[in-house]
Design a protein around this motif. Sequence first.
Motif, mmCIF file in Angstrom:
data_model
loop_
_atom_site.group_PDB
_atom_site.id
_atom_site.type_symbol
_atom_site.label_atom_id
_atom_site.label_comp_id
_atom_site.label_asym_id
_atom_site.label_seq_id
_atom_site.Cartn_x
_atom_site.Cartn_y
_atom_site.Cartn_z
ATOM 1 N N ASN A 197 0.640 -18.021 36.532
ATOM 2 C CA ASN A 197 0.226 -19.062 36.522
ATOM 3 C C ASN A 197 0.736 -20.385 37.505
ATOM 4 O OD1 ASN A 197 -2.294 -18.299 36.163
ATOM 5 N ND2 ASN A 197 -2.543 -19.382 34.178
ATOM 6 N N SER A 198 2.715 -19.971 36.897
ATOM 7 C CA SER A 198 3.232 -21.387 37.853
ATOM 8 C C SER A 198 2.628 -22.932 37.208
ATOM 9 C CB SER A 198 4.023 -21.135 39.094
ATOM 10 O OG SER A 198 3.426 -20.073 39.604
ATOM 11 N N SER A 199 2.352 -22.942 35.900
ATOM 12 C CA SER A 199 2.109 -24.467 35.879
ATOM 13 C C SER A 199 2.968 -25.246 35.666
ATOM 14 C CB SER A 199 1.327 -24.528 34.404
ATOM 15 O OG SER A 199 2.208 -23.627 33.218
ATOM 16 N N ASN A 200 2.737 -26.469 35.809
ATOM 17 C CA ASN A 200 3.718 -27.661 35.621
ATOM 18 C C ASN A 200 4.431 -27.885 34.760
ATOM 19 O OD1 ASN A 200 3.870 -27.633 38.350
ATOM 20 N ND2 ASN A 200 2.096 -29.072 38.898
ATOM 21 N N GLY A 201 3.366 -27.612 33.495
ATOM 22 C CA GLY A 201 3.726 -27.941 32.199
ATOM 23 C C GLY A 201 5.402 -27.449 32.020
ATOM 24 N N TRP A 202 5.923 -27.754 30.734
ATOM 25 C CA TRP A 202 6.978 -27.122 30.205
ATOM 26 C C TRP A 202 6.454 -26.447 28.983
ATOM 27 C CZ3 TRP A 202 11.046 -30.025 32.395
ATOM 28 C CH2 TRP A 202 10.836 -31.031 32.962
ATOM 29 N N LEU A 203 7.930 -25.776 29.839
ATOM 30 C CA LEU A 203 7.899 -24.299 28.052
ATOM 31 C C LEU A 203 8.590 -23.973 27.022
ATOM 32 C CD1 LEU A 203 7.031 -21.134 31.105
ATOM 33 C CD2 LEU A 203 5.655 -22.369 29.672
ATOM 34 N N TYR A 204 8.940 -24.235 25.887
ATOM 35 C CA TYR A 204 9.704 -24.143 24.875
ATOM 36 C C TYR A 204 9.285 -23.148 23.954
ATOM 37 C CZ TYR A 204 5.344 -26.761 22.743
ATOM 38 O OH TYR A 204 4.397 -26.758 22.897
ATOM 39 N N VAL A 205 10.626 -22.672 23.249
ATOM 40 C CA VAL A 205 10.802 -21.593 22.065
ATOM 41 C C VAL A 205 10.729 -22.280 20.838
ATOM 42 C CG1 VAL A 205 11.787 -20.315 23.893
ATOM 43 C CG2 VAL A 205 13.208 -22.011 22.572
ATOM 44 N N ARG A 206 10.993 -23.635 20.919
ATOM 45 C CA ARG A 206 9.865 -24.197 19.689
ATOM 46 C C ARG A 206 9.231 -25.371 19.347
ATOM 47 N NH1 ARG A 206 16.112 -23.757 19.486
ATOM 48 N NH2 ARG A 206 16.996 -25.578 20.168
ATOM 49 N N GLY A 207 8.410 -25.131 18.183
ATOM 50 C CA GLY A 207 7.414 -26.628 18.999
ATOM 51 C C GLY A 207 6.049 -25.293 18.126
ATOM 52 N N THR A 208 5.565 -26.166 18.206
ATOM 53 C CA THR A 208 3.171 -25.997 18.123
ATOM 54 C C THR A 208 3.358 -24.702 19.005
ATOM 55 O OG1 THR A 208 2.574 -27.914 19.307
ATOM 56 C CG2 THR A 208 3.460 -28.409 16.698
ATOM 57 N N LYS A 209 3.371 -24.855 20.721
ATOM 58 C CA LYS A 209 2.633 -23.556 21.201
ATOM 59 C C LYS A 209 3.828 -22.954 22.387
ATOM 60 C CE LYS A 209 -1.096 -26.851 21.804
ATOM 61 N NZ LYS A 209 -2.236 -27.086 22.320
ATOM 62 N N PRO A 210 4.695 -22.148 21.653
ATOM 63 C CA PRO A 210 5.619 -21.990 22.446
ATOM 64 C C PRO A 210 5.737 -20.692 22.611
ATOM 65 C CG PRO A 210 5.565 -20.479 19.948
ATOM 66 C CD PRO A 210 4.831 -21.855 20.215
ATOM 67 N N CYS A 211 6.027 -20.530 24.160
ATOM 68 C CA CYS A 211 5.947 -19.690 25.435
ATOM 69 C C CYS A 211 5.853 -18.016 24.937
ATOM 70 C CB CYS A 211 7.157 -19.582 26.439
ATOM 71 S SG CYS A 211 8.891 -19.655 26.019
ATOM 72 N N THR A 212 5.250 -17.424 25.642
ATOM 73 C CA THR A 212 4.872 -16.037 25.549
ATOM 74 C C THR A 212 6.466 -15.859 25.942
ATOM 75 O OG1 THR A 212 2.801 -16.466 26.341
ATOM 76 C CG2 THR A 212 3.428 -14.251 26.408
ATOM 77 N N LYS A 213 7.095 -15.015 25.168
ATOM 78 C CA LYS A 213 8.573 -14.213 25.320
ATOM 79 C C LYS A 213 7.883 -12.552 25.613
ATOM 80 C CE LYS A 213 10.225 -16.978 21.681
ATOM 81 N NZ LYS A 213 11.068 -16.632 20.683
ATOM 82 N N ASN A 271 13.203 -36.769 21.197
ATOM 83 C CA ASN A 271 14.216 -37.926 20.515
ATOM 84 C C ASN A 271 13.248 -37.709 18.849
ATOM 85 O OD1 ASN A 271 15.823 -39.087 22.117
ATOM 86 N ND2 ASN A 271 14.122 -40.492 22.643
ATOM 87 N N LYS A 272 14.483 -37.826 17.726
ATOM 88 C CA LYS A 272 13.171 -37.920 16.854
ATOM 89 C C LYS A 272 12.604 -38.546 16.022
ATOM 90 C CE LYS A 272 18.122 -36.736 14.782
ATOM 91 N NZ LYS A 272 19.167 -37.475 14.124
ATOM 92 N N GLY A 273 10.801 -38.018 16.282
ATOM 93 C CA GLY A 273 9.936 -38.519 15.537
ATOM 94 C C GLY A 273 9.380 -38.537 16.181
ATOM 95 N N ASP A 274 9.260 -37.908 17.564
ATOM 96 C CA ASP A 274 8.281 -37.607 18.438
ATOM 97 C C ASP A 274 7.989 -36.156 18.340
ATOM 98 O OD1 ASP A 274 8.674 -39.283 20.467
ATOM 99 O OD2 ASP A 274 10.101 -38.148 21.248
ATOM 100 N N PRO A 275 6.255 -35.948 18.833
ATOM 101 C CA PRO A 275 6.170 -34.663 18.733
ATOM 102 C C PRO A 275 6.684 -32.923 19.288
ATOM 103 C CG PRO A 275 4.875 -35.968 19.022
ATOM 104 C CD PRO A 275 5.383 -36.508 19.545
ATOM 105 N N ALA A 276 7.091 -32.509 18.486
ATOM 106 C CA ALA A 276 7.423 -30.737 19.034
ATOM 107 C C ALA A 276 7.470 -31.134 20.578
ATOM 108 C CB ALA A 276 7.933 -30.156 18.352
ATOM 109 N N ASP A 277 6.219 -30.833 20.917
ATOM 110 C CA ASP A 277 5.897 -30.308 22.604
ATOM 111 C C ASP A 277 5.485 -31.138 22.977
ATOM 112 O OD1 ASP A 277 3.590 -31.836 20.297
ATOM 113 O OD2 ASP A 277 1.936 -30.597 21.305
ATOM 114 N N GLU A 278 5.712 -32.275 23.223
ATOM 115 C CA GLU A 278 5.687 -34.026 23.662
ATOM 116 C C GLU A 278 7.059 -34.296 24.379
ATOM 117 O OE1 GLU A 278 5.563 -39.222 23.465
ATOM 118 O OE2 GLU A 278 3.843 -37.132 21.916
#
Length: 537
Positions: free
Chosen positions: A54-70, A144-151
């Motif tokens: 969908n070419s979304s504008n959100g951030w894709l990450y691999v470590r967090g609550t909602k990791p991307c589809t590898k 930064n430290k203390g921020d949510p893993a997906d923020e």
Amino acid sequence: MSGTVLENLSGRKLTILVTVLLISQAICFLIGGLIAPKPAFTDSILATKCLDKNSSNGWLYVRGTKPCTKINLDSYSKNQNVKFGNDIVFVFQIPSPRENVILDYSRWQQNLIGILHLDILYRMETEMPAKSVITLDARLAYRNKGDPADEWKYYASSTEQRNLECSIDVKKEDYLYNCSIVPLFELPSLHHDFYLINIRLPVDEMKAINTDLGHIADMWIITINQTGGFTKVWLSLKSIFFPLILIILIWFWKRVYILQRKPLLLEYMLLLVASSLTFLNLPLELLTLYFELPFMLLLTDIRQGIFYSTLLSFWLVFAGEHLMESQKNHLLNYWKHLSSVIIGCIAMFFFDLCERGMQLKNPFYSVWVTDIGAKFAMVFLIVGGCSGLGYFLLLCYMIWKVFGNIGAKKSNLPAMSQARRLHYSGLIYRFNFLMLATVTCAAFTVIAFALGQMSEGQWKWDDHHGLEYTSAFFTGVYGMWNIYIMALLALYAPSHKNWPQNNDCQNISNEIEFSTVDPEPNEISSLTTFTRKSALD
């Protein structure tokens, strides 16, 4: 008649002073060799390939609550009938964990450089040209430290074009091309704990964007940052040398100020070079531990450039004022000598503005990414290097002439009394030692500057098999600058012994004279006469 501290200081006190300075110099080398780690740390991180149709504008990450589809690029591409580049996002989450331990960046690490390397497989249907242009849609975020893993918070983004050169020895299926590295970004301030990079390789056949790329199997990012341990050692040295130089500078200028004459050119130059060193020693980098200051790296380069220009200019004046030539003691008389310093400093200043000045606005910018930019950058570096070489040869020639003039004066020594002969012999030995220290300091300064440029540019020039530069050399040269300037301020300050009461005061920069008349021992005058007759006239 009075002279400098160098001339009037007793042999015992001078020996103690030189010994202390040499021990301090050795300590600077040992601190770098035994305490400080390597100046820079390099890490290679493999990208995670994520699917984003969908070419979304959100951030894709691999470590967090909602990791991307590898996905696996090879298996995914075989199931697609069209170009799939727009669906793929290469994700880097840095720093990478080690042994299941989540690491974070420290503000002591100061800066961060990112460089890409692509693993491209040879396929007959997608054979690559030797040189192509790759378009990168890159986005950078942080948390930064203390921020949510997906923020993740937005930091910068840019669509950049990079030149990519690839070659292959054997054209065989699934063999890797030998591809050049690709500069990606440079952060002049490493203020946050974690960074996230999302990179797309957009494909547009109508605009011929990324249409000639081969089969990309993997993408690597090489991160380079200054080590926190080296920064702590470096700032500790700055915090020590800053007050020492400042105190000696104030003491020196008070000695000059109370004399009943105008300060001389060499005294002004000593004041200037010591002031620039004091400015360089000021540990402003400590502010980056509390504030995000992206301009600090550029400011550091400017401070170092000011010090280089004043130090190099001082050496030319220092040698020129002891050549026993008339019509000196004025800076304009050295305009030909100083031309190499001016040209070299201007070239390096413009190079810094083209690179780090633009990165203040766009960290993905690099002057090396285009043929024209790379040629201009190389021109600036070559001009600066040639100016530095020409300067060093000129300085060696001037110091050689000084030694020759002093040697010619030695022929008058046998005509003097024993006390006067011993006095002048000691002064000649002291002066020769100081000039040799000047040549040594100049040589190490030129080498340090050249190695610094090579160390910074070896990845940009795709020459990452360069020499291993140790912390001992950099801390040693930095300590040498401070020790050398402290020695000059202490030894070339006007002596408090027998200060003159009239205009026949001595001049720190005038010619070395020996009288052929053999005076009485109590009539021994200074080796360096302090007043130039032409200046008094």
